[in-house]
Design a protein around this motif. Structure first.
Motif, PDB file in Angstrom:
ATOM      1  N   GLN A  83      20.237  36.935  33.722  1.00  0.00           N
ATOM      2  CA  GLN A  83      19.567  36.513  34.814  1.00  0.00           C
ATOM      3  C   GLN A  83      18.789  35.229  34.539  1.00  0.00           C
ATOM      4  OE1 GLN A  83      16.602  39.423  35.060  1.00  0.00           O
ATOM      5  NE2 GLN A  83      17.839  41.077  35.854  1.00  0.00           N
ATOM      6  N   GLY A  84      18.822  34.192  35.238  1.00  0.00           N
ATOM      7  CA  GLY A  84      18.437  32.972  35.110  1.00  0.00           C
ATOM      8  C   GLY A  84      18.901  31.971  36.283  1.00  0.00           C
ATOM      9  N   ARG A  85      18.508  30.739  36.124  1.00  0.00           N
ATOM     10  CA  ARG A  85      18.822  29.761  37.032  1.00  0.00           C
ATOM     11  C   ARG A  85      19.619  28.516  36.567  1.00  0.00           C
ATOM     12  NH1 ARG A  85      13.328  26.838  37.400  1.00  0.00           N
ATOM     13  NH2 ARG A  85      11.948  28.085  35.949  1.00  0.00           N
ATOM     14  N   GLN A  86      20.506  27.716  37.433  1.00  0.00           N
ATOM     15  CA  GLN A  86      21.248  26.883  37.140  1.00  0.00           C
ATOM     16  C   GLN A  86      20.722  25.374  37.023  1.00  0.00           C
ATOM     17  OE1 GLN A  86      24.948  28.378  39.559  1.00  0.00           O
ATOM     18  NE2 GLN A  86      25.665  27.336  37.728  1.00  0.00           N
ATOM     19  N   THR A  87      19.569  25.269  37.875  1.00  0.00           N
ATOM     20  CA  THR A  87      19.068  23.978  38.025  1.00  0.00           C
ATOM     21  C   THR A  87      17.408  23.972  37.684  1.00  0.00           C
ATOM     22  OG1 THR A  87      18.672  23.948  40.248  1.00  0.00           O
ATOM     23  CG2 THR A  87      20.777  23.168  39.249  1.00  0.00           C
ATOM     24  N   TYR A  88      16.785  23.087  37.275  1.00  0.00           N
ATOM     25  CA  TYR A  88      15.495  23.065  37.299  1.00  0.00           C
ATOM     26  C   TYR A  88      14.588  23.645  38.560  1.00  0.00           C
ATOM     27  CZ  TYR A  88      10.446  21.583  36.811  1.00  0.00           C
ATOM     28  OH  TYR A  88       8.972  21.323  36.843  1.00  0.00           O
ATOM     29  N   SER A  89      14.981  23.230  39.757  1.00  0.00           N
ATOM     30  CA  SER A  89      14.422  23.840  40.958  1.00  0.00           C
ATOM     31  C   SER A  89      15.037  24.922  41.409  1.00  0.00           C
ATOM     32  CB  SER A  89      14.426  22.667  42.091  1.00  0.00           C
ATOM     33  OG  SER A  89      15.489  21.986  42.147  1.00  0.00           O
ATOM     34  N   GLY A  90      16.044  25.307  40.950  1.00  0.00           N
ATOM     35  CA  GLY A  90      16.808  26.623  41.591  1.00  0.00           C
ATOM     36  C   GLY A  90      16.032  27.764  41.381  1.00  0.00           C
ATOM     37  N   SER A  91      16.659  28.817  42.265  1.00  0.00           N
ATOM     38  CA  SER A  91      16.220  30.269  42.202  1.00  0.00           C
ATOM     39  C   SER A  91      16.743  30.962  40.916  1.00  0.00           C
ATOM     40  CB  SER A  91      16.235  30.693  43.567  1.00  0.00           C
ATOM     41  OG  SER A  91      17.697  30.868  43.907  1.00  0.00           O
ATOM     42  N   ASN A  92      16.116  31.942  40.556  1.00  0.00           N
ATOM     43  CA  ASN A  92      16.672  32.831  39.589  1.00  0.00           C
ATOM     44  C   ASN A  92      17.636  33.808  40.414  1.00  0.00           C
ATOM     45  OD1 ASN A  92      15.171  32.134  37.250  1.00  0.00           O
ATOM     46  ND2 ASN A  92      13.359  32.920  38.156  1.00  0.00           N
ATOM     47  N   ASN A  93      18.722  34.006  39.571  1.00  0.00           N
ATOM     48  CA  ASN A  93      19.724  34.769  40.287  1.00  0.00           C
ATOM     49  C   ASN A  93      20.400  35.756  39.104  1.00  0.00           C
ATOM     50  OD1 ASN A  93      20.080  33.707  42.878  1.00  0.00           O
ATOM     51  ND2 ASN A  93      20.683  31.844  42.011  1.00  0.00           N
ATOM     52  N   ASN A  94      20.787  36.678  39.763  1.00  0.00           N
ATOM     53  CA  ASN A  94      21.809  37.420  38.710  1.00  0.00           C
ATOM     54  C   ASN A  94      23.280  37.229  38.714  1.00  0.00           C
ATOM     55  OD1 ASN A  94      20.583  39.865  37.122  1.00  0.00           O
ATOM     56  ND2 ASN A  94      19.934  40.528  39.265  1.00  0.00           N
ATOM     57  N   TYR A  95      23.842  37.086  37.686  1.00  0.00           N
ATOM     58  CA  TYR A  95      25.199  36.890  37.284  1.00  0.00           C
ATOM     59  C   TYR A  95      25.981  37.862  36.482  1.00  0.00           C
ATOM     60  CZ  TYR A  95      23.394  32.005  38.399  1.00  0.00           C
ATOM     61  OH  TYR A  95      22.921  31.124  39.359  1.00  0.00           O
ATOM     62  N   TRP A  96      27.393  38.191  37.101  1.00  0.00           N
ATOM     63  CA  TRP A  96      27.797  39.409  36.230  1.00  0.00           C
ATOM     64  C   TRP A  96      29.302  38.835  35.871  1.00  0.00           C
ATOM     65  CZ3 TRP A  96      25.651  43.845  35.645  1.00  0.00           C
ATOM     66  CH2 TRP A  96      24.431  44.326  36.542  1.00  0.00           C
ATOM     67  N   GLY A  97      29.665  39.528  34.644  1.00  0.00           N
ATOM     68  CA  GLY A  97      31.056  39.217  34.357  1.00  0.00           C
ATOM     69  C   GLY A  97      32.006  40.174  35.006  1.00  0.00           C
ATOM     70  N   GLN A  98      33.197  40.010  34.824  1.00  0.00           N
ATOM     71  CA  GLN A  98      34.216  40.947  35.301  1.00  0.00           C
ATOM     72  C   GLN A  98      34.320  42.355  34.891  1.00  0.00           C
ATOM     73  OE1 GLN A  98      34.740  38.680  32.787  1.00  0.00           O
ATOM     74  NE2 GLN A  98      36.199  39.694  31.278  1.00  0.00           N
ATOM     75  N   GLY A  99      33.880  42.637  33.704  1.00  0.00           N
ATOM     76  CA  GLY A  99      33.988  43.865  33.036  1.00  0.00           C
ATOM     77  C   GLY A  99      34.935  44.019  32.099  1.00  0.00           C
ATOM     78  N   THR A 100      34.655  44.862  30.886  1.00  0.00           N
ATOM     79  CA  THR A 100      35.625  45.085  29.936  1.00  0.00           C
ATOM     80  C   THR A 100      35.557  46.819  29.665  1.00  0.00           C
ATOM     81  OG1 THR A 100      36.173  44.774  27.580  1.00  0.00           O
ATOM     82  CG2 THR A 100      33.832  44.747  27.713  1.00  0.00           C
ATOM     83  N   GLN A 101      36.576  47.212  29.589  1.00  0.00           N
ATOM     84  CA  GLN A 101      36.772  48.690  29.506  1.00  0.00           C
ATOM     85  C   GLN A 101      36.554  49.326  28.138  1.00  0.00           C
ATOM     86  OE1 GLN A 101      37.591  51.293  31.993  1.00  0.00           O
ATOM     87  NE2 GLN A 101      37.028  52.616  30.261  1.00  0.00           N
ATOM     88  N   VAL A 102      35.642  50.220  27.814  1.00  0.00           N
ATOM     89  CA  VAL A 102      35.489  50.788  26.784  1.00  0.00           C
ATOM     90  C   VAL A 102      35.816  52.352  26.759  1.00  0.00           C
ATOM     91  CG1 VAL A 102      33.884  51.734  24.923  1.00  0.00           C
ATOM     92  CG2 VAL A 102      33.854  49.211  25.807  1.00  0.00           C
ATOM     93  N   THR A 103      36.895  53.016  26.034  1.00  0.00           N
ATOM     94  CA  THR A 103      37.274  54.397  26.038  1.00  0.00           C
ATOM     95  C   THR A 103      37.128  55.022  24.711  1.00  0.00           C
ATOM     96  OG1 THR A 103      38.937  53.554  27.812  1.00  0.00           O
ATOM     97  CG2 THR A 103      39.253  55.809  26.763  1.00  0.00           C
ATOM     98  N   VAL A 104      36.324  56.030  24.679  1.00  0.00           N
ATOM     99  CA  VAL A 104      36.110  56.801  23.447  1.00  0.00           C
ATOM    100  C   VAL A 104      37.142  58.166  23.747  1.00  0.00           C
ATOM    101  CG1 VAL A 104      34.337  57.690  21.874  1.00  0.00           C
ATOM    102  CG2 VAL A 104      33.816  55.844  23.439  1.00  0.00           C
TER     103      VAL A 104
END
Length: 121
Positions: free
Chosen positions: A98-119
């Motif tokens: 959660q953050g913003r890319q520029t000083y005047s930009g809005s806060n956004n949510n960014y996501w990774g592509q995911g990584t599988q964990v199998t137990v």
């Protein structure tokens, strides 16, 4: 463009450990919070752990005492150390920023592509 790249997932026996990493690349002005979410089979995505820019951490009750979240702000990387893994920890783990890319930009949510964990038992 901001990208999140996760690594460290895999197959592990119950009781074992894994360490996930998530590195942010691209333009980022301010990171407010980074964290990990997971989505198991047939379940909705749920919060696992978060870490704020002031290093304040939070955990879901299901992982408290077993998982540890940490961050390297200089590397824009967040880690999740997972110990004493249980079968129910099996899921796709997603990195979140959660953050913003520029000083005047809005806060956004960014996501990774995911990584599988199998137990496994």
């Amino acid at each position: 463009q901001l990208q999140l790249v996760e690594s460290g997932g895999g197959l592990v026996q119950a009781g074992g450990s894994l360490r996930l990493s998530c590195a942010a690349s691209g333009s980022i002005f301010r990171i407010n919070r980074m964290g990990w979410y997971r989505q198991g089979p047939g379940n909705e995505r749920e919060l696992v752990a978060t870490i704020k820019s002031n290093d304040e951490t939070a955990y879901s009750d299901s992982v408290k005492g077993r998982f540890t979240i940490s961050a390297d702000s200089a590397k824009k990387t967040v880690y999740l150390q997972m110990n004493s893994l249980k079968l129910e920890d099996t899921a796709v783990y997603y990195c979140n920023l959660q953050g913003r890319q520029t000083y005047s930009g809005s806060n956004n949510n960014y996501w990774g592509q995911g990584t599988q964990v199998t137990v496994s038992s």
